[in-house]
Write a protein that holds these residues in place. Structure first.
Motif, PDB file in Angstrom:
ATOM      1  N   TYR A 171       2.858 -10.625  -3.894  1.00 58.75           N
ATOM      2  CA  TYR A 171       2.027  -9.625  -4.819  1.00 58.75           C
ATOM      3  C   TYR A 171       2.049 -10.413  -6.396  1.00 58.75           C
ATOM      4  N   ALA A 212       5.149  -8.005  -0.813  1.00 57.68           N
ATOM      5  CA  ALA A 212       5.882  -7.435  -1.845  1.00 57.68           C
ATOM      6  C   ALA A 212       6.337  -8.462  -2.949  1.00 57.68           C
ATOM      7  N   THR A 260      -5.965  -3.785  -4.099  1.00 56.72           N
ATOM      8  CA  THR A 260      -5.627  -3.765  -5.750  1.00 56.72           C
ATOM      9  C   THR A 260      -5.863  -5.292  -6.041  1.00 56.72           C
ATOM     10  N   TYR A 308       6.621  -2.658  -6.771  1.00 55.13           N
ATOM     11  CA  TYR A 308       6.737  -2.043  -7.784  1.00 55.13           C
ATOM     12  C   TYR A 308       8.472  -1.342  -8.463  1.00 55.13           C
ATOM     13  N   LEU A 328      -2.610  -5.283   0.814  1.00 54.88           N
ATOM     14  CA  LEU A 328      -1.209  -5.051   0.864  1.00 54.88           C
ATOM     15  C   LEU A 328      -0.924  -3.943   1.851  1.00 54.88           C
ATOM     16  N   THR A 343      -4.291   2.836  -6.332  1.00 60.40           N
ATOM     17  CA  THR A 343      -4.355   1.736  -5.189  1.00 60.40           C
ATOM     18  C   THR A 343      -4.101   2.683  -4.013  1.00 60.40           C
ATOM     19  N   ASP A 377       4.430  -2.309   1.346  1.00 60.54           N
ATOM     20  CA  ASP A 377       4.757  -3.618   0.333  1.00 60.54           C
ATOM     21  C   ASP A 377       4.465  -3.402  -1.121  1.00 60.54           C
ATOM     22  N   TYR A 378       3.411  -2.857  -1.359  1.00 61.32           N
ATOM     23  CA  TYR A 378       3.028  -2.722  -2.769  1.00 61.32           C
ATOM     24  C   TYR A 378       4.125  -1.781  -3.381  1.00 61.32           C
ATOM     25  N   ALA A 384       0.813  -0.239   2.043  1.00 64.58           N
ATOM     26  CA  ALA A 384       1.332   0.472   0.994  1.00 64.58           C
ATOM     27  C   ALA A 384       2.816   0.302   0.596  1.00 64.58           C
TER      28      ALA A 384
END
Length: 218
Positions: free
Chosen positions: A67, A64, A124, A138, A129, A51, A133-134, A131
């Motif tokens: 997602y 975030a 993704t 996680y 998104l 991603t 927020d991605y 990066a």
């Protein structure tokens, strides 16, 4: 970004410190042993790497919190992809091989996250998104799976407190409601995502929210 790193480092450390016999113990994921969960984390780390090097030019479609998709029923372990993870994990045969692969790919994912521009837009799952927020999303993934990892391993370290708190806040946004103040962050996450059933007392404290549980995230 810092919470991603601290949560991921804590999870990788917990895996590295597991004794060999722990890999045959059940995890908090239905149908998966600890070794299966660790194998899944290898795939997760690969997803992070993929991603972060998949830039997108369009505007973000999720953040975030959004997602996450919420399913109606918890996984049973019978999904074809879940079954594939079990076969892959068994193929490692020796725990040290799985540990080595996880550390290798996991370390690379951690370095990639540290180097990422939080404003970079990435793609993704057919969504876009930033990066930042991605990676924030996680934090919830790592925290929940850290709880899964140690569910039946009382001597293993639990997730960092700040990761638990952030994950609870994210779950409450997903739920559209706060969990009772009497719930610890850990209990809010376990009960909220269906990893354990609430007690009668907890049900009473949850009130109307109890009828909406669990929030199965995917």
């Amino acid at each position: 970004m810092d919470l991603f790193s601290s949560s991921w480092t804590a999870l990788r450390t917990a895996v590295a410190e597991l004794p060999d016999e722990a890999f045959a113990q059940p995890s908090g994921c239905t149908g998966w042993l600890v070794r299966d969960l660790v194998c899944h984390l290898v795939i997760d780390a690969q997803d992070v790497l993929i991603t972060l090097v998949t830039p997108a030019e369009t505007q973000p479609t999720r953040d975030a919190v959004t997602y996450w998709d919420v399913a109606e029923t918890p996984p049973t372990g019978d999904d074809p992809l879940d079954a594939l993870i079990v076969r892959l994990a068994a193929a490692y045969e020796e725990p040290w091989l799985l540990k080595f692969h996880f550390d290798d790919v996991g370390s690379a994912a951690g370095r990639a996250a540290e180097l990422a521009d939080p404003d970079l837009r990435v793609g993704t799952r057919d969504e876009v998104l930033t990066a930042g927020d991605y990676l924030c999303a996680y934090v919830l993934e790592w925290t929940l799976h850290h709880l899964d990892l140690v569910a039946h391993l009382p001597d293993s370290a639990e997730p960092p407190a700040e990761g638990l708190a952030r994950s609870r806040a994210m779950l409450e946004k997903i739920a559209g409601s706060a969990f009772p103040a009497s719930f610890s962050d850990k209990d809010a996450l376990l009960v909220g995502t269906g990893r354990r059933a609430p007690t009668d007392k907890e049900k009473a404290e949850l009130g109307e929210l109890a009828a909406k549980l669990p929030f199965v995230l995917g």
